[in-house]
Write an enzyme that holds these catalytic residues in place. Sequence first.
Site, PDB file in Angstrom:
ATOM      1  N   LYS B  77       0.844  -1.202   0.000  1.00 36.57           N
ATOM      2  CA  LYS B  77       0.000   0.000   0.000  1.00 36.57           C
ATOM      3  C   LYS B  77       0.878   1.250   0.000  1.00 36.57           C
ATOM      4  CE  LYS B  77      -3.949   1.872   2.664  1.00 36.57           C
ATOM      5  NZ  LYS B  77      -4.771   1.672   3.886  1.00 36.57           N
ATOM      6  N   SER B 152      -9.699   1.532   2.923  1.00 37.61           N
ATOM      7  CA  SER B 152      -8.848   2.284   2.023  1.00 37.61           C
ATOM      8  C   SER B 152      -7.786   1.446   1.316  1.00 37.61           C
ATOM      9  CB  SER B 152      -8.152   3.394   2.794  1.00 37.61           C
ATOM     10  OG  SER B 152      -7.258   2.853   3.755  1.00 37.61           O
ATOM     11  N   SER B 176      -9.808  -0.724   7.205  1.00 33.20           N
ATOM     12  CA  SER B 176      -9.250  -0.505   5.864  1.00 33.20           C
ATOM     13  C   SER B 176      -8.512  -1.698   5.254  1.00 33.20           C
ATOM     14  CB  SER B 176      -8.312   0.704   5.876  1.00 33.20           C
ATOM     15  OG  SER B 176      -9.041   1.898   5.761  1.00 33.20           O
TER      16      SER B 176
END
Lengths: 96, 487
Positions: B77, B152, B176
Amino acid sequence: MPIDIDIAHVARLARLGLSDAELSHYQAQLAVILDHAARVQEIDTEDVKPTAHPLSMVNAFRRDEVRPSLDRTEVLEQAPEHEDGYFRVPPHLETQ
Amino acid sequence: MSEYTLSGARTALRDGSVSARELIDAALDRAAKTEAELHAFLTLDHDGARLAADAADAEFAAGRDAGPLQGIPVAVKDNMVTRGIETTAASQILAGYVPPYDATAVARLKEQNAVIVGKTNMDEFAMGSSTENSAFGSSRNPWHTDRVPGGSSGGSAIAVAAGSAIVGLGSDTGGSIRQPAALCGVVGMKPTYGLVSRYGLIAFASSLDQIGPLTRTVEDSVTALEALAGHDPLDATSYRGDRPDFRTGLDGGVAGLRIGVVRELSGEGFDADVETAFRRTVDLLSEAGAEIVEVSLPSMETSLSAYYLIAPAECSANLARFDGVRYGSRHDGATVEEMMTATRADGFGQEVIRRILLGTYALSAGYYDAFYGQAQKVRTLVIRDFESAYRRVDALVSPTAPTTAFEIGSKTQDPLSMYLSDVCTIPSNLAGDPAISVPVGCDGDGLPIGFQIMAPALGEAVMFRVAHTVEQLVGFEQRPPMLEVWA
């Protein structure tokens, strides 16, 4: 209870340069969100201590030893402006 | 080749039936075929990844083995800093930032000779539940490209689901990792707070943030967590005890375990198909010998409100560092304050500005006690509710998210409705407890449904044990239908 927000003051505290239109847009949205978040005020928390952290943490000391830090040149390369080994910014006070 | 599990690839790499180079070529090939539709990545590190794969193959050839991640393609990420690879946290304010160091989680991957495919798309600074808040364009769900992947950590979930990586790294502040895992049909877990170092994770809400893996199976999640967890002196909140054993009892089944169903995490707002899949899975656990107990956690209903004060408050402090001085973009101004206010207003997206304003308000003089202070007390009540439940049950279960993947654009104009999609995942962040999402089926539109297992702090072993049992009982083996086209 509608929540009164001095949005211009909050934006100034947060150092966000927003237009009047943006301010009123966010003010309306924050009112809706805060109206929901205000539910925390309906909960009886007498004698309840606040939790700042999920685990009961104590200070985590490390040994006071010299160790390499990030390379200054590499760090400064990422700055928008630098000079003589320092970050460079506009003046703090306006010059007359 | 792109659909190896971690344990499958690990064996294949060691018996010589596949090379690290073949794995990364397949992953990059899959990314090339899918990026235009899915947009899972912000940066693909073709050259660095191939070099790392060749190095891993050389290690195998020399008889050296740094562990189960050696030669495995991992997608990271974009809120974890990577030395020499642009890291933006999907924000315009960090466009062009090339970090001079690695996050500890990334350093651990490299020490174990994992191969970093690239940096994945996300909601800006991890604020969002759909990956639509990225400054560089939204991502799409591999099961249905009109739907969001969740967020996310949407990009990492997509990469694992679509075969562009075998492991994805995400971060979980209010769900997330787990919510995009649920919406993309993969396994996603948030470890106990402090197990994985946050050094080099661009901070959103420091008392809630935790890095964890997205994988295709529960066993892979165990293996990935073993590789990531460990004390780090560079993170003052890093857990200092011995690393717990995550794997013991994984195959032990659930006979004799007491599993609590959280009454408050169902009903209004939950899709009928989600509830049906959840109940069916609970019945399977019961048939497998678990004792099912209904548990009431009254504070769950207020935990969302508390979270949307605590997380913005912490974010408003953490994001003060983005001021146009040390990194990222800058807007000119006559004074330093003009420069900063212009840089921040221009560099942050709408959701980030919304949360900074919210947090600044909740912390400001005159409102602190009524909002932030009260939210911190509600947090105590959430922790107490969990502690009292875990005196009676070994683990708690709920749906991971109230709905399956929603349509792109359907919630972007209504922040509160977007926030409600985290209602099941937020409580574990407030408590610092581990939780995992396992796919258990699809709804009528063919979209995946996630089942969440929660456990007390450092209770990963029992959480994985229940999750592994669920995985075996349900036998979810479906893959995104589009994989046939992309293969």
